[in-house]
Design a protein around this motif. Structure first.
Motif, short mmCIF file in Angstrom:
data_model
loop_
_atom_site.label_atom_id
_atom_site.label_comp_id
_atom_site.label_asym_id
_atom_site.label_seq_id
_atom_site.Cartn_x
_atom_site.Cartn_y
_atom_site.Cartn_z
N SER A 155 59.84 48.24 27.03
CA SER A 155 59.68 47.25 25.97
C SER A 155 59.02 47.85 24.74
O SER A 155 59.26 47.41 23.61
N THR A 156 58.19 48.87 24.93
CA THR A 156 57.52 49.54 23.81
C THR A 156 58.52 50.31 22.94
O THR A 156 58.28 50.50 21.75
N LEU A 157 59.62 50.74 23.54
CA LEU A 157 60.61 51.53 22.82
C LEU A 157 61.57 50.69 21.98
O LEU A 157 62.34 51.25 21.20
N ALA A 158 61.52 49.38 22.13
CA ALA A 158 62.54 48.51 21.54
C ALA A 158 62.69 48.69 20.03
O ALA A 158 63.79 48.88 19.52
N VAL A 159 61.59 48.60 19.30
CA VAL A 159 61.66 48.66 17.84
C VAL A 159 62.10 50.03 17.36
O VAL A 159 62.93 50.16 16.44
N ASP A 160 61.59 51.10 17.99
CA ASP A 160 61.99 52.45 17.60
C ASP A 160 63.48 52.67 17.85
O ASP A 160 64.18 53.30 17.05
N LEU A 161 63.97 52.15 18.98
CA LEU A 161 65.40 52.29 19.28
C LEU A 161 66.24 51.52 18.26
O LEU A 161 67.26 52.02 17.77
N LEU A 162 65.80 50.32 17.93
CA LEU A 162 66.52 49.52 16.94
C LEU A 162 66.58 50.24 15.60
O LEU A 162 67.63 50.28 14.94
N GLN A 163 65.47 50.84 15.20
CA GLN A 163 65.42 51.56 13.93
C GLN A 163 66.38 52.75 13.94
O GLN A 163 67.11 52.97 12.98
N ARG A 164 66.38 53.50 15.02
CA ARG A 164 67.27 54.65 15.11
C ARG A 164 68.74 54.25 15.06
O ARG A 164 69.56 54.88 14.39
N VAL A 165 69.08 53.20 15.78
CA VAL A 165 70.47 52.77 15.81
C VAL A 165 70.91 52.26 14.44
O VAL A 165 72.02 52.56 13.97
N ARG A 166 70.05 51.52 13.78
CA ARG A 166 70.41 51.01 12.45
C ARG A 166 70.60 52.16 11.46
O ARG A 166 71.44 52.10 10.56
N THR A 167 69.82 53.23 11.63
CA THR A 167 69.90 54.36 10.71
C THR A 167 71.09 55.27 10.99
O THR A 167 71.84 55.64 10.08
N SER A 168 71.28 55.63 12.27
CA SER A 168 72.29 56.63 12.60
C SER A 168 73.60 56.06 13.13
O SER A 168 74.62 56.76 13.14
N LEU A 169 73.58 54.80 13.59
CA LEU A 169 74.79 54.17 14.14
C LEU A 169 74.98 52.79 13.51
O LEU A 169 74.93 51.76 14.20
N PRO A 170 75.22 52.72 12.21
CA PRO A 170 75.27 51.42 11.52
C PRO A 170 76.41 50.52 11.98
O PRO A 170 76.35 49.30 11.77
N VAL A 217 77.19 50.02 15.09
CA VAL A 217 76.89 49.54 16.44
C VAL A 217 75.95 48.33 16.36
O VAL A 217 74.93 48.37 15.67
N VAL A 218 76.33 47.27 17.05
CA VAL A 218 75.45 46.09 17.17
C VAL A 218 74.66 46.24 18.46
O VAL A 218 75.23 46.27 19.56
N LEU A 219 73.35 46.37 18.33
CA LEU A 219 72.49 46.59 19.49
C LEU A 219 72.01 45.24 20.04
O LEU A 219 71.45 44.43 19.30
N HIS A 220 72.26 45.01 21.31
CA HIS A 220 71.79 43.80 21.98
C HIS A 220 70.65 44.20 22.91
O HIS A 220 70.84 44.90 23.90
N LEU A 221 69.43 43.76 22.57
CA LEU A 221 68.24 44.09 23.36
C LEU A 221 67.77 42.85 24.12
O LEU A 221 67.72 41.76 23.56
N THR A 222 67.43 43.04 25.37
CA THR A 222 66.93 41.92 26.15
C THR A 222 65.73 42.35 26.99
O THR A 222 65.70 43.46 27.52
N GLU A 223 64.74 41.47 27.08
CA GLU A 223 63.59 41.65 27.97
C GLU A 223 63.46 40.38 28.78
O GLU A 223 63.22 39.31 28.23
N SER A 224 63.66 40.49 30.08
CA SER A 224 63.66 39.29 30.92
C SER A 224 62.88 39.53 32.19
O SER A 224 63.00 40.58 32.83
N PHE A 225 62.09 38.52 32.57
CA PHE A 225 61.36 38.59 33.84
C PHE A 225 62.24 38.11 34.99
O PHE A 225 62.01 38.47 36.14
#
Length: 311
Positions: free
Chosen positions: A104-119, A121-129
């Motif tokens: 969960s800590t990596l979520a924002v960094d991953l989103l930033q990388r994908v937006r920068t290098s893979l514009p 690609v639509v990234l779907h992130l989920t965190e579920s218990f």
């Protein structure tokens, strides 16, 4: 085989009702029932059990549901990639990130990388218990997930990313024995009130196992899944918790709560990336996976993440 029948079957299982699925798909219920009957005739298996409360899949239905999810997702990807043609990577990539973990800590960094290098690609992130990520991977509903544990699970491939030590996060004013490094032994915190996740959560399972191995009984006073609630409850002195550094460091409140290393025993868990064993990865999902692995391993070797080691 009509792909629409498979997609309709998936919707029936998702909703647990033929009538609700018919309404959502905007077709008559008798027509949807006929499609279901046609599938059962094709596979020569009973696929659902009907009852007053709805429908549930048989074992054969569960297997068909898994394959139908994969087929439908692959078709959606093919249509997207063919429609857009050659060029930059495109499509949607779904990533599950386990709450209460480094994932969960990596979520924002991953989103930033994908937006920068893979514009494209639509990234779907989920965190579920509540969801079991390995099952979502096998049915094709997720492309990959960062979870605790290293398998093995049939149908899922694991790539170890790091090991995480757990820490005590306690109110600043709480007093208990500590060594010169500020570390706390498990036996010295059996009386303090603990706020922990429910039993199905991996953090809770590791906490319970650590106390059990030492033949100790923790003083659990509440089960909390919501991280903001846990943060405020500790800051107000209601209780303490035990978490990986990646989570504890995000919710510690300077002057109101404090992180302490745990000793005797050290509580530790593997963090792994899992992907489907049989479903082919798209170029987009491979690119996202590479970014995710790179970010995780950078975290594991950073001095800013105590108790986190590369594997």
């Amino acid at each position: 085989m009509d792909i629409r029948r498979l997609q309709a079957f998936v919707k029936i299982i998702d909703l647990g009702s033929i009538s609700r699925a018919a309404d959502l798909l905007n077709i008559a219920q008798p027509a949807l029932s006929q499609q279901l009957a046609a599938l059962e005739s094709t596979f020569r298996q009973k696929l659902v059990i009907r009852s007053k409360s709805g429908v549930t899949p048989t074992m054969a239905g569960v297997e068909l549901y898994r394959h139908a999810q994969t087929i439908s997702k692959q078709l959606d990807r093919a249509m997207t990639e063919i429609a857009l043609g050659a060029g930059p990577l495109v499509g949607k990539v779904s990533v599950g990130l386990s709450p209460y973990s480094a994932g969960s800590t990596l979520a924002v960094d991953l989103l930033q990388r994908v937006r920068t290098s893979l514009p494209g690609v639509v990234l779907h992130l989920t965190e579920s218990f509540d969801e079991i990520y390995s099952e979502l991977i096998m049915t094709g509903r997720l492309d990959m997930a960062v979870i605790h544990g290293a398998g093995p699970i049939k149908g899922v491939l694991f790539t170890p990313l790091m090991k995480e030590d757990f820490f005590l996060l306690a109110p600043e004013a709480l007093d208990f024995p500590q060594d010169s490094a500020g570390a706390v032994q498990l036996a010295d915190i059996i009386e303090i009130p603990l706020l922990v996740p429910p039993r199905h959560n991996f953090v809770r399972q590791r906490i319970d196992m650590a106390f059990l191995r030492k033949q100790l009984v923790p003083n659990i006073v509440a089960e909390i899944e919501a991280v903001p609630t846990l943060q405020e409850a500790i800051a107000q002195g209601i209780g303490s918790t035990i978490l990986p550094w990646s989570v504890a460091s995000r919710i510690v409140v300077p002057g109101r709560s404090k992180i302490h290393p745990l000793r005797n025993p050290v509580i530790q868990e593997d963090v792994s990336l899992c992907i489907p064993e049989t479903v082919p990865e798209t170029e987009a999902s491979v690119a996202v996976r590479e970014h995710l692995v790179d970010l995780a391993r950078a975290m594991a070797t950073s001095r800013n993440w105590p108790g986190t080691q590369a594997t």
